[in-house]
Structure formats: C-alpha cells, structure tokens
Scaffold this motif. Structure first.
Motif, mmCIF file in Angstrom:
data_model
loop_
_atom_site.group_PDB
_atom_site.id
_atom_site.type_symbol
_atom_site.label_atom_id
_atom_site.label_comp_id
_atom_site.label_asym_id
_atom_site.label_seq_id
_atom_site.Cartn_x
_atom_site.Cartn_y
_atom_site.Cartn_z
ATOM 1 N N ALA A 92 2.017 6.016 7.186
ATOM 2 C CA ALA A 92 2.815 4.909 7.072
ATOM 3 C C ALA A 92 3.877 4.594 8.180
ATOM 4 O O ALA A 92 3.330 2.873 8.729
ATOM 5 C CB ALA A 92 3.904 4.243 5.588
ATOM 6 N N LYS A 96 2.387 0.963 10.897
ATOM 7 C CA LYS A 96 4.474 0.326 10.621
ATOM 8 C C LYS A 96 4.906 -0.329 12.170
ATOM 9 O O LYS A 96 5.048 -1.203 12.172
ATOM 10 C CB LYS A 96 5.385 1.130 9.863
ATOM 11 N N ASN A 164 1.484 1.917 3.238
ATOM 12 C CA ASN A 164 2.321 1.730 3.036
ATOM 13 C C ASN A 164 2.179 2.125 0.717
ATOM 14 O O ASN A 164 2.918 3.101 0.438
ATOM 15 C CB ASN A 164 3.560 0.431 2.543
ATOM 16 N N GLN A 168 3.925 4.728 -2.033
ATOM 17 C CA GLN A 168 4.190 4.194 -3.136
ATOM 18 C C GLN A 168 3.210 5.064 -4.331
ATOM 19 O O GLN A 168 4.432 5.222 -5.199
ATOM 20 C CB GLN A 168 4.899 2.704 -3.265
#
Length: 434
Positions: A92, A96, A164, A168
């Motif tokens: 992630a 990013k 992401n 989560q």
C-alpha cells in the motif's frame, strides 16, 4: 395439602437446546441455534437436567477460551497490520508513493505542453520555417509525453486504491473474527444460565409433593411502563396487569416477577444492586417482592383483571450492563385444581451507569410475543382492583432473587431458554391446610 406447578414442555428446550446451541469451536465460531422440537408431554428428569447443565458449562468454558484466543489473535493481527514491513502495508505504501510520483510526472508533462504552446505563440513574425517546424515538433513531443504520463497516473492511482482496499479488508476481517467470538460467548452464557436455572428449580420442585397444574393460556400478566433503558441510582415505576380471560373462576391468583441482570460482559451477576417492591389497591402499602412472587392478587372471576404497582430501584453502584424481567401468573382453587401461563414473558432492558443520560427510550416489549390477549375468549375485562396502571413511588428494600444465576441477553437464545428456565422456577407452595 401441598400443590405444585407441573414442568412445562418449554423445559425440554432448556434440556436439549444447550448441546445444539453451544457447538462452539475454538476458532471464531459463529454458530446459530438450531430449531428444536419436543413432545409436549416430555418431562426431563433431574439426571437429564444435570447432563444439560454440565454440557452447557463445558460449552461456556470453551466459548470463553475461544473468545480469549480470538482477542489475542486479533490484537496481534492489528499490530502486524500497523507495521511498514507487513506485505499489505508495504504494498500500500509503495503504491501510494508510485501514485504520488506519477502525479508529479504528469504535472511536469502538462507544464511542458503549456511551455511548448507558449513558445509557438512567442515566435517572431519573421521566424524561419525551420524555427516554426522545431517549435511544432517540440509541442507534439510534449503532448505525447503528457498523454503517457496521464495514463501512468491513472494506473498508479488504481493500484494505490486496490492495495489500500486490501489492507482495510484485512483489518475488517480481524475485527469480524473478534465479533464472532464475542457473539458465541453471549449465546453460550445464555444457554448456561437457562440450564442452571432449570436444574436448580427442578430440584426444589422435586422436594415438594402435590398435584400437577394445567396450562391456562387465558391467564395473562402484562407489563406497562418498564423502559428499555434504566440508569443506576434511579427508581423506575411500572405496572403489571393480571387478567383472567378464561371462563372459570380462579380462587387465588399469584403473579411471578423475576428481575435479573449482569454486567456488560455477562459474567458478573449484578442482581444484588436491584430492589423491587409492589403495591395494589387492596394492599396499598409498598412491600418487598419475596422469592419473585406476589401472593396478594386474590381471586379473579371470569373476565376480571387487577393491576399491581411496581417500582424498581437500582443502586448508584450498579454496573452498566444488561437486565431482564420475567413475568407470569399462576392460579390455585380450593378444590385443588391449579394452572397458569405456559411460559414467562421476558422484557429486556439496558442498564446505564449512574449519571448517564438514557437518551431516547421506549417501553420494553415481551419476548416471546403474547399470542393470547386479555379477554380473548369474549369476556370484557372487569377491574377487580385499580383499572389504571400506577407509575409513582420510590423503593426501599431488595427483592431480586438470590437463587437465580446471572443472565446474559443473547437474542434468540435468551428468549427461548430464558422463558423455559423461568417456567420451571414458578411455583407456589401452599400451607399444609391449603
């Protein structure tokens, strides 16, 4: 002559349901209670009830162990998911950063296009063909680079969103595992409480001699004014209406009112902090509820009814948690016949710590829902006492049952097993000359 209540068919559920209801595995079990049916004439023995209680205790202990293991596992999972070295976190973070770099590259490419267009616009009027061609070529190259940069940024943004989401999702999965273990423990505790209560009261009943009583669906006891939220340190008034909706005269009617509670985890019995009293028109002085019984309802003719004023006080030290009130009624006649409602209606409520604001609340509703209404056989209820439930007063003495184990409210399990267990509890021991 002594008379006693018969064990209702609902007790069979408390005997057989725990083994099915409490199939809790050590790894985040999320089981649902299976439907149980029983011959209406079935009557479990003390030995049967002891086996059921032992099975419920074992299942409860396994559920506690599973819950504890789940909490450790989930805590570790969250700790790992917060480290940069975790594969999902690393992916992630990388995605990013790539999206950020792609965004910067696109911005630079877009600026190059802007600069190339300006260069063309700034060419002098006497610019040569070579100068014009060079400027046009520079713009075309800048636009091609900008297009490639925009495509790269879109791909990088998509990758960042996907990584992401994966991170989560892992966190949500860990939280759900903990929730499943908590639910399994609630169900296990509810079944354990029901099985223990059934055993304890069946043993007591076995010590008494007398006639079995019959089910009377048209004798009802209904609660009015008991809210779904109570606050420690306050007194709550409510009322119970007992109605003889049958076509027979009842010489003596007795109300059963059992109030029990636990802390939030359902592990600690908080009933010692509860105090319950009653009064009626014929006996207006407030009295303590003794052994969960109110013996002063008196006689009720067909279609008659009477109201009992109740008030429940919670000590300021009462821990926040869950509570339940069991309500039922029995009758006894001079000729030795007797009977009562086949089960006990259960009214659930939350207990808030002292000083809390209950917020929006409403009257608790019975579980299971009533199927027979007062006067259901065509009779018009006639008040043999006050026809209007009273809602005032304050409490001064304890009335909660010390013989009943703590109860956790766990949805359907508490409804089925709680009602079954309490029906075993309800009994009236008349004097030797009754």
């Amino acid at each position: 002559m002594k008379i006693r209540r018969a064990l209702a068919t609902a007790v069979a559920a408390a005997v057989t349901a725990p083994a099915v209801l409490l199939s809790v595995t050590p790894a985040f079990a999320d089981t649902k209670p299976a439907a149980q049916t029983q011959d209406q004439q079935s009557k479990p023995t003390i030995k049967d009830l002891e086996k059921a209680a032992a099975a419920a205790q074992k299942a409860y202990e396994e559920a506690v162990k599973a819950r504890d293991e789940a909490q450790v596992t989930v805590r570790k999972a969250f700790e790992e998911l917060s480290k940069d070295s975790h594969p999902l976190v690393a992916a992630a973070n990388a995605a990013k950063q790539a999206a950020k770099d792609a965004g910067a590259a696109k911005d630079a490419a877009d600026q190059a296009v802007t600069d190339a267009k300006k260069a063309i616009a700034d060419l002098p009027s006497d610019a040569t063909e070579e100068q014009k061609t060079a400027a046009a070529t520079a713009l075309a190259e800048a636009e091609a680079i900008a297009t490639t940069a925009a495509t790269a940024k879109t791909a990088a943004d998509t990758k960042a969103a996907e990584t992401n989401d994966a991170l989560q999702d892992a966190r949500v999965a860990a939280a759900r595992a903990a929730s499943a273990a908590d639910k399994a423990l609630e169900d296990a505790l509810a079944a354990k409480v029901a099985a223990d209560a059934a055993l304890a009261k069946a043993k007591k009943e076995a010590e008494e001699e007398g006639e079995d009583c019959e089910v009377e669906n048209d004798l009802t006891a209904e609660v009015t004014g008991l809210p779904t939220k109570l606050v420690a340190g306050t007194t709550t008034p409510f009322s119970i209406r007992v109605t003889n909706g049958s076509d027979q005269h009842m010489d003596e009617v007795i109300a059963y009112v059992g109030v029990h509670a636990t802390d939030k985890r359902g592990l600690k019995d908080t009933g010692k902090f509860f105090r319950l009293q009653w009064s009626s028109e014929s006996s207006p002085k407030w009295k303590n509820v003794k052994d969960d019984y109110i013996d002063a309802v008196g006689a009720l003719k067909p279609g008659a009814r009477t109201d009992l004023k109740m008030r429940l006080t919670l000590d300021k030290a009462t821990p926040a948690g869950n509570g339940v009130a069991f309500i039922a009624a029995d009758f006894y006649n001079e000729d030795g016949s007797c009977g009562g409602t086949p089960g006990a209606d259960m009214y659930e409520f939350d207990v808030k710590a002292a000083g809390s604001k209950p917020g929006k609340t409403e009257d608790a509703k019975p579980k299971p829902s009533k199927t027979t209404k007062p006067g259901g056989n065509g009779h018009t209820p006639q008040g043999s006492a006050s026809a209007t439930p009273a809602t005032n007063g304050s409490l001064a003495a304890t009335g909660s049952s010390s013989a009943t184990t703590s109860i956790a409210l766990a949805g359907g399990a508490a409804v089925v097993l709680g009602a079954a267990a309490v029906f075993v509890v309800r009994r009236k021991k008349a004097g030797s000359d009754a």
